[in-house]
Structure formats: structure tokens, C-alpha cells
Design a protein around this motif. Structure first.
Motif, PDB file in Angstrom:
ATOM      1  N   LEU A 375       0.853  -1.186   0.000  1.00 18.47           N
ATOM      2  CA  LEU A 375       0.000   0.000   0.000  1.00 18.47           C
ATOM      3  C   LEU A 375       0.888   1.235   0.000  1.00 18.47           C
ATOM      4  N   ASP A 378      -0.539   7.075  -0.306  1.00 14.62           N
ATOM      5  CA  ASP A 378      -1.870   7.635  -0.566  1.00 14.62           C
ATOM      6  C   ASP A 378      -2.993   6.639  -0.282  1.00 14.62           C
ATOM      7  N   MET A 379      -2.631   5.428   0.143  1.00 19.69           N
ATOM      8  CA  MET A 379      -3.635   4.390   0.396  1.00 19.69           C
ATOM      9  C   MET A 379      -3.740   4.028   1.874  1.00 19.69           C
ATOM     10  N   THR A 384      -9.006   1.123   4.441  1.00 23.12           N
ATOM     11  CA  THR A 384      -8.283   0.350   3.433  1.00 23.12           C
ATOM     12  C   THR A 384      -7.407  -0.713   4.086  1.00 23.12           C
ATOM     13  N   LYS A 388      -7.776  -4.788   3.978  1.00 23.02           N
ATOM     14  CA  LYS A 388      -6.694  -5.594   3.404  1.00 23.02           C
ATOM     15  C   LYS A 388      -6.237  -6.669   4.376  1.00 23.02           C
TER      16      LYS A 388
END
Length: 427
Positions: A375, A378-379, A384, A388
Motif C-alpha cells: 500500500l 496515498d492508500m 483500506t 486488506k
């Protein structure tokens, strides 16, 4: 090319001497993992090797701790001198070294590199090779790498083989003129033992091909070690989540705003604990004074209001091998420090990498054929990351099986570095 002296050095009664230069202290466990893995590799290919580790330390006290705490009798530690800032010069103006540094800095800058590596130079004549270790020193991630190109230049001038050992290199395209200089410089070193394919592709793009050798990171070879008496200090529960977060990530995630990154880190950890219902171990991997994972994660955990009882902050006293043992007990691991993720992957643990440079993406791409488990900055939203990790938990058995079948070939790639080096020295 090198004066024909290496056969004698390699085969002498004491065994060959290798200089391992460019590392940070063992308080960066990735740097210790590189040393431990490198020593294991070279002992497989050379009889009775000895090692001179010349590293950067923030203080004499830090150097003395590492020197006295070294458990491998074949390793001798030395201290290099970094470039001195104006503030450091003013603070230490009374030291003779400062006056010598200032004189060379302004009147004989070409001699500055000899001052930086003055403690290494007496060992060069007896060295079979100089290995520039440290992993990602040859990049712009920490500024222009003058300290390391100086190291190369000294070895070249002294006709010693100089190898960038287990390295990620570049990119330098943000400074086009410097990229041109680095392309010329890198073609002059004896070998670039590149630990991932992204580096190899980049080097090919700037015309550096002939002296590039594909290997794996030497840290894949470090053996884990159970910490003595750990049961009396912390309990490691089965089926837990390991997380490593670093203050360095603030530069990439929040534009350098450390307070905002701390708040975000707290939300990430709390979200993972709440979503999975599992204990979360916060595992520091770098604890140097100017970039301390433990202190950063302590501040982040302190901001968590609900569910803090399910979060354990691992003390910063464990070595690289001991930390790898702890990481190896996790069901899933998510980490910012590259060598924390190497410890997890080489232990067969499903691993999520928080990637801010080519090294994490390159290692994952070579291992999995893709970088889906990376990642970028920006993730790094809590939703998120929790999604994940939950996905990786559901695929845990498949990922573990894949790693069990793949890691041996990665370790063979790390061991191959010793064969390449042996061939170079025997040539």
C-alpha cells in the motif's frame, strides 16, 4: 584489475577480511539483519572470514553499546564520521576533529572523504573486498548519497573491489544532472548486487548493466532467535496481528506533519483491533534517536480510546533475530520498515507492506509476481488497511503455503551473492 593480491588474502591462515561499510547502528534492526545474513552467506563461501563493520553512529555511547554487545567474535566495529552540519560544528568547535573537518570542507573538499572514513583506511590493504551494505543508501530517500559514493571512490582509488551488497538503487531522476553522474559512478564499481528487479530495471534504463548481479536481500538469511525469558515479560498470543509503524512515514503520508500521522496511526491500529477482534502487537524495528518506532507507536497507542486492552506494545530491547522470532508468531503482519516485512515474509507470515520507495514494491513483485500486498502512502486510510488485513486473514493458509514453497528460492538468491563475490575475487 586489483593487483592480483586477492588469492593470497582469501586463502591466508586467518581467513579473508571483509569490510562491511555504510550501515546504521543495530538499533536499526534491519541493519543488524543485513550484517547477520551477510556473515552467514560469506561463511558458506569463504573459510574463516573476518568482518570489519564501519557504521554511522549518533554518539560515542551508541557506538560503545554496539561494540561491547557484539556477540560474534569475528566482527569488529568501527565508527565513521558523517558530514558535519553548521550546528554540529558550532557545538563542537573546541574539538580538533572539527577544525580539521572545517579546513578540509572549505579548502580541500576532495580530502573530506578520507576524514569520514579515516578509521577504515588502515584496514583496506588486508581487505579482500569492501561491501557497501545498508540496503537503500544509494537513493534520494535520505538526501544525496555523498557519504556512500565517497566510500566507493576510496575503494576504487585504493584498488580494492567495491560491491554494492544487497542494494536497492535509485531513482535519481528528480535531479537529472546527478542521475547522469550516478550512472557514470555506478559503472565504475566492481559489482552491484541488486536485491530486487525494480532496481535492475532502473539501472538498465540509465545504462548500468555490465556489473549488475541479481540477488536477494541478505536479511532473508538471518535465523530467528527466541528471546530468553520472554514469557516473563510479554505473552505472545497465537492468532495475533503484528504492526510496525514508523515516524518516517509522516514525510510521505502527511507531508511531514508528525502529529497528523500519529493520529492517523492511532486510527489504523484501533481499526484493525476492532475489525479483527484479535490482539495487536506493535513491534518496533528501528529505535535510533532521530527515528524511533517505539516512541512513535507509544504516542499513537496513547491516543486510542477504546480497545486499548487488546493492544500490546513490544519493548524495544530485542535484537534483530529476537524481533524476527516475535514477528514469526503473528497470523498477519503489516509493516512500514522494509526489513520488518522481510522478517515476516522469510518466516512465512502473510505480510502487508506500507511502501514509500522502490524497495518494498520490488521485493514483493519478485516474490509474488505483483505488488498487491503493498500500500502506497496515498492508500494508508484505516478502512483500506483493515479491509486488506481482513482479506489476508481469510487467505492466510494459501499465502502461508505459497511462502513455504517460494522463500527457499529467495534464500538461494541471497546465498548466490557469496558465489558471485567468490568468482569476482578469484577472477
Amino acid at each position: 584489475m586489483f593487483g592480483g593480491t586477492f588469492g593470497g588474502n582469501i586463502m591466508n591462515e586467518e581467513g579473508p577480511s571483509f569490510i562491511l561499510a555504510g550501515n546504521a547502528p543495530y538499533e536499526n534492526r534491519g541493519c543488524e539483519a543485513i550484517v547477520r545474513g551477510t556473515v552467514k552467506i560469506l561463511r558458506e563461501h569463504f573459510k574463516g572470514p573476518r568482518f570489519i563493520c564501519i557504521s554511522r553512529f549518533s554518539s560515542d555511547e551508541q557506538f560503545n553499546r554496539q561494540q561491547t554487545g557484539e556477540r560474534d567474535e569475528a566482527i569488529t566495529h568501527l565508527q565513521t564520521r558523517g558530514r558535519m552540519s553548521r550546528e554540529q560544528a558550532l557545538r563542537n568547535f573546541w574539538r580538533p576533529y572539527t577544525w580539521s573537518y572545517v579546513h578540509k570542507r572549505y579548502f580541500r573538499p576532495e580530502m573530506l572523504k578520507y576524514l569520514e572514513y579515516q578509521k577504515m583506511i588502515p584496514h583496506l590493504d588486508d581487505a579482500a573486498a569492501v561491501l557497501s551494505v545498508g540496503g537503500d543508501n544509494y537513493s534520494l530517500d535520505y538526501g544525496v548519497p555523498t557519504l556512500f559514493t565517497d566510500l566507493d571512490d576510496i575503494a576504487i582509488e585504493k584498488r580494492r573491489p567495491i560491491v554494492l551488497w544487497g542494494a536497492s538503487v535509485g531513482p535519481f531522476d528528480k535531479i537529472p544532472e546527478y542521475e547522469g553522474y550516478m550512472a557514470r559512478h555506478l559503472r565504475e564499481v566492481t559489482g552491484i548486487f541488486a536485491r530486487e528487479s525494480v532496481t535492475i530495471d532502473y539501472l538498465r534504463g540509465i545504462g548500468v548493466v555490465e556489473n549488475v548481479y541479481p540477488v536477494s536481500d541478505p536479511a532473508f538469511m538471518m535465523d530467528p532467535e527466541k528471546p530468553a525469558g520472554i514469557e516473563d515479560e510479554i505473552s505472545i498470543e497465537e492468532d495475533s496481528i503484528g504492526i510496525n509503524l514508523s515516524p518516517l512515514m509522516a514525510n510521505y503520508v502527511t507531508g511531514g506533519d508528525l502529529d497528523r500521522w500519529t493520529e492517523l496511526a492511532a486510527s489504523i491500529v484501533a481499526g484493525v483491533a476492532a475489525r479483527t477482534g484479535m490482539r495487536v502487537y506493535m513491534i518496533p524495528h528501528v529505535t535510533v534517536p532521530d527515528s524511533n518506532d517505539y516512541e512513535f507507536m507509544s504516542r499513537a497507542v496513547a491516543r486510542i480510546r477504546d480497545g486499548r486492552e487488546k493492544i500490546t506494545l513490544v519493548p524495544p530491547r530485542y535484537s534483530a533475530a529476537e524481533t524476527k522470532w516475535i514477528i514469526g508468531k503473528m497470523a498477519v503482519f503489516a509493516g512500514a520498515r522494509t526489513h520488518a516485512t522481510v522478517a515476516a515474509l522469510s518466516s512465512g507470515v502473510p505480510t502487508l507492506s506500507f511502501a514509500y520507495s522502490i524497495k518494498a514494491r520490488g521485493i514483493n513483485r519478485d516474490l509474488f509476481g505483483k505488488d498487491d500486498n503493498c500500500l502506497g502512502p496515498d492508500m494508508l486510510a484505516p478502512e483500506t488497511i483493515t479491509e486488506k488485513i481482513s482479506s489476508m486473514l481469510s487467505q492466510r493458509s494459501q499465502i502461508q503455503s505459497y511462502l513455504r514453497s517460494t522463500i527457499p528460492s529467495v534464500q538461494e538468491g541471497a546465498m548466490r551473492a557469496g558465489k558471485y563475490l567468490r568468482n569476482i575475487l578469484d577472477d
